[in-house]
Design a protein around this motif. Structure first.
Motif, PDB file in Angstrom:
ATOM      1  N   LEU A 154      22.687 -34.405 -48.813  1.00 31.79           N
ATOM      2  CA  LEU A 154      23.857 -33.663 -48.357  1.00 31.79           C
ATOM      3  C   LEU A 154      23.459 -32.278 -47.832  1.00 31.79           C
ATOM      4  N   GLN A 155      22.551 -31.639 -48.554  1.00 33.92           N
ATOM      5  CA  GLN A 155      22.099 -30.326 -48.108  1.00 33.92           C
ATOM      6  C   GLN A 155      21.349 -30.424 -46.781  1.00 33.92           C
ATOM      7  N   ALA A 156      20.524 -31.498 -46.691  1.00 34.36           N
ATOM      8  CA  ALA A 156      19.803 -31.699 -45.433  1.00 34.36           C
ATOM      9  C   ALA A 156      20.766 -31.960 -44.276  1.00 34.36           C
ATOM     10  N   GLU A 157      21.834 -32.746 -44.560  1.00 33.14           N
ATOM     11  CA  GLU A 157      22.825 -33.036 -43.512  1.00 33.14           C
ATOM     12  C   GLU A 157      23.587 -31.778 -43.119  1.00 33.14           C
ATOM     13  N   VAL A 158      23.916 -30.965 -44.160  1.00 38.88           N
ATOM     14  CA  VAL A 158      24.583 -29.697 -43.859  1.00 38.88           C
ATOM     15  C   VAL A 158      23.688 -28.810 -42.998  1.00 38.88           C
ATOM     16  N   ALA A 159      22.396 -28.755 -43.364  1.00 39.25           N
ATOM     17  CA  ALA A 159      21.470 -27.942 -42.576  1.00 39.25           C
ATOM     18  C   ALA A 159      21.348 -28.474 -41.150  1.00 39.25           C
ATOM     19  N   ARG A 160      21.302 -29.837 -41.055  1.00 36.10           N
ATOM     20  CA  ARG A 160      21.213 -30.433 -39.724  1.00 36.10           C
ATOM     21  C   ARG A 160      22.443 -30.100 -38.885  1.00 36.10           C
ATOM     22  N   LEU A 161      23.613 -30.223 -39.545  1.00 33.69           N
ATOM     23  CA  LEU A 161      24.844 -29.931 -38.822  1.00 33.69           C
ATOM     24  C   LEU A 161      24.936 -28.458 -38.433  1.00 33.69           C
ATOM     25  N   HIS A 162      24.462 -27.573 -39.339  1.00 38.37           N
ATOM     26  CA  HIS A 162      24.436 -26.146 -39.000  1.00 38.37           C
ATOM     27  C   HIS A 162      23.532 -25.888 -37.807  1.00 38.37           C
ATOM     28  N   ALA A 163      22.370 -26.520 -37.840  1.00 40.81           N
ATOM     29  CA  ALA A 163      21.432 -26.344 -36.731  1.00 40.81           C
ATOM     30  C   ALA A 163      22.015 -26.892 -35.434  1.00 40.81           C
ATOM     31  N   LEU A 164      22.670 -28.089 -35.555  1.00 41.48           N
ATOM     32  CA  LEU A 164      23.283 -28.691 -34.372  1.00 41.48           C
ATOM     33  C   LEU A 164      24.397 -27.799 -33.827  1.00 41.48           C
ATOM     34  N   THR A 165      25.188 -27.268 -34.768  1.00 43.88           N
ATOM     35  CA  THR A 165      26.279 -26.384 -34.350  1.00 43.88           C
ATOM     36  C   THR A 165      25.740 -25.138 -33.662  1.00 43.88           C
ATOM     37  N   ALA A 166      24.678 -24.574 -34.249  1.00 45.08           N
ATOM     38  CA  ALA A 166      24.083 -23.379 -33.641  1.00 45.08           C
ATOM     39  C   ALA A 166      23.543 -23.693 -32.248  1.00 45.08           C
ATOM     40  N   GLU A 167      22.901 -24.862 -32.128  1.00 48.06           N
ATOM     41  CA  GLU A 167      22.364 -25.255 -30.821  1.00 48.06           C
ATOM     42  C   GLU A 167      23.488 -25.464 -29.811  1.00 48.06           C
ATOM     43  N   GLN A 168      24.529 -26.165 -30.274  1.00 49.97           N
ATOM     44  CA  GLN A 168      25.649 -26.414 -29.368  1.00 49.97           C
ATOM     45  C   GLN A 168      26.379 -25.113 -29.008  1.00 49.97           C
ATOM     46  N   ASN A 169      26.481 -24.198 -30.002  1.00 49.63           N
ATOM     47  CA  ASN A 169      27.094 -22.902 -29.705  1.00 49.63           C
ATOM     48  C   ASN A 169      26.278 -22.134 -28.667  1.00 49.63           C
ATOM     49  N   ALA A 170      24.950 -22.213 -28.811  1.00 47.53           N
ATOM     50  CA  ALA A 170      24.091 -21.544 -27.825  1.00 47.53           C
ATOM     51  C   ALA A 170      24.267 -22.170 -26.451  1.00 47.53           C
TER      52      ALA A 170
END
Length: 442
Positions: A132-148
């Motif tokens: 779950l933590q890894a998925e949260v981190a992945r989603l955070h990273a994905l969100t940051a990438e998509q935001n960029a």
């Protein structure tokens, strides 16, 4: 270090303990779970495994040679902070357990000997929590990438919008310039037609321009909107366009001196003017005003004998402006009237020839505009001029250009030249002379 029992599973767990029988027991316990199980006999070996394998959970014994469990788990936390950490300890190791909690950041500790179900549940929970933590981190990273990416896209879109806006503003500016050019060309064409009309009767040079100016001022004073005021002004410039086909001798006579058969010809110029203007879509409304600018408030005008408010208000305004200038040029009366007498005529005919409200507004407007200026007291023909007389208004040539400026003092030469011009042009020339007998407030 032992090899894993199974290569397939839903997660990977590393057991670190210096007792082989404990490691074997753990492997047997976890074989049915489907988890991938790795083992290491001590802390350094466990760090080697972590350097080479992707591990979800580390379960370490506290008491081990070379490196105890607290030290090992601290190193795991520093090198692989994403891995879940569990400590196996005895009751006598509570001080070391506290150290492991503080320095190794363990999520749970279990006492030896353990209960099978407790360790199974603890490891499975840790695997799930790690995922779950890894998925949260992945989603955070994905969100940051998509935001960029979105930020870049927005910046690019804003640049495009700004460029498109500049292009659009440029296009709008060109359209405005083109429209303004068309408008000016249209007005120039109207003025050309107006001047062509006046060339038929040179003594009326500037008449249409003056009528248009008076009509425009009265329309504004009467509260007409911009479009209606514009139509009144254009009608002022073109109100005599129907006279182009009239005989010269007819144009040279005041209206009041026309014979009945001459009047019947003359009054048709308003209908001809409307017909000429109706063919131009922008001048259709103007043509209606031209048709009715000789209608009178009491119904005695022409061509349709309209009465009162049945006359278009623009035509009511035009009638006053046209008569005011015509009176000063001798077109309605036997002699030209000075401006003061022309205003008296307008005032006296309010309610007869003119809308009384508009007539009173016009008289007040012109009087206020003139203020305390000295009025033109005399309207004289060249043969009546004397040396020393001063012009009260600019004197225009019958073709429209300036002959003598306002304030010019007549001398013998200028009087002779004006007499010759009147004789050669066969047109009446009227000179507005200051009445030196009147004071400034007269």
């Amino acid at each position: 270090m032992t090899q894993p029992d199974s290569s397939a599973g839903v997660g990977t767990v590393l057991f670190v303990d210096d007792e082989p029988n404990i490691l074997n027991a753990l492997k047997r316990l976890f074989r049915p779970t489907g988890l991938r199980v790795l083992t290491a006999p001590d802390g350094p070996a466990g760090l080697d495994v972590l350097a080479a394998e992707a591990v979800d959970v580390v379960v370490s014994d506290m008491r081990m040679p070379q490196m105890d469990g607290a030290t090992f788990l601290k190193a795991v936390r520093e090198r692989h902070p994403q891995i879940e950490r569990i400590l196996l300890t005895g009751f006598a190791d509570m001080d070391s357990t506290v150290s492991a909690v503080n320095e190794g950041g363990i999520s749970r500790y279990l006492n030896k000997p353990w209960q099978d179900q407790d360790i199974l549940t603890a490891v499975k929970d840790a695997v799930e929590r790690g995922r779950l933590q890894a998925e949260v981190a992945r989603l955070h990273a994905l969100t940051a990438e998509q935001n960029a990416q979105l930020k870049n896209m927005n910046a690019e879109l804003e640049t495009r919008v700004q460029a498109r806006t500049r292009d659009l503003q440029t296009a709008i500016g060109k359209i405005k310039d083109a429209n303004e050019s068309l408008k000016q060309n249209f007005l120039t064409t109207v003025r050309v037609f107006s001047e062509l009309v006046e060339m038929r009767s040179g003594h009326m040079a500037g008449h249409s321009r003056r009528v248009a100016q008076h009509a425009r001022e009265l329309a504004k004073a009467a509260g007409l909107d911009e479009a209606a005021t514009q139509n009144v002004m254009l009608a002022g410039l073109l109100h005599d366009i129907g006279k182009i086909g009239l005989p010269d001798e007819l144009l040279a006579k005041p209206y009041n001196s026309l014979k009945p058969e001459e009047r019947s010809v003359y009054i048709r110029h308003t209908e001809r003017g409307e017909a000429a203007l109706t063919a131009v879509s922008q001048l259709k409304a103007v043509g209606k005003l031209v048709r009715h600018h000789h209608e009178l408030w009491d119904g005695s005008g022409f061509p349709d004998q309209l009465v009162g408010l049945a006359i278009p208000i623009g035509a009511q305004i035009l009638a006053i402006a046209n008569d005011f200038d015509g009176l000063q040029q001798g077109q309605l009366t036997a002699r030209p009237l000075p401006p003061r007498e022309a205003l008296v005529y307008i005032s006296q005919n309010a309610g007869k020839r003119y809308n009384p409200e508009l007539a009173n507004t016009f008289v007040r407007m012109v009087s206020e505009r003139n203020g305390n200026r000295r009025e033109s007291g005399l309207s004289l023909r060249p043969g009546m001029l004397k040396q020393g007389m001063r012009l009260a208004q600019d004197l225009l040539h019958p073709d429209g250009y300036l002959l003598l400026p306002r304030g010019h003092v007549c001398d013998e030469d200028s009087i002779v030249q004006l007499r010759r011009l009147e004789a050669s042009s066969n047109r009446h020339i009227v000179v507005q002379i200051e009445d030196t007998q009147r004071g400034p407030d007269a």
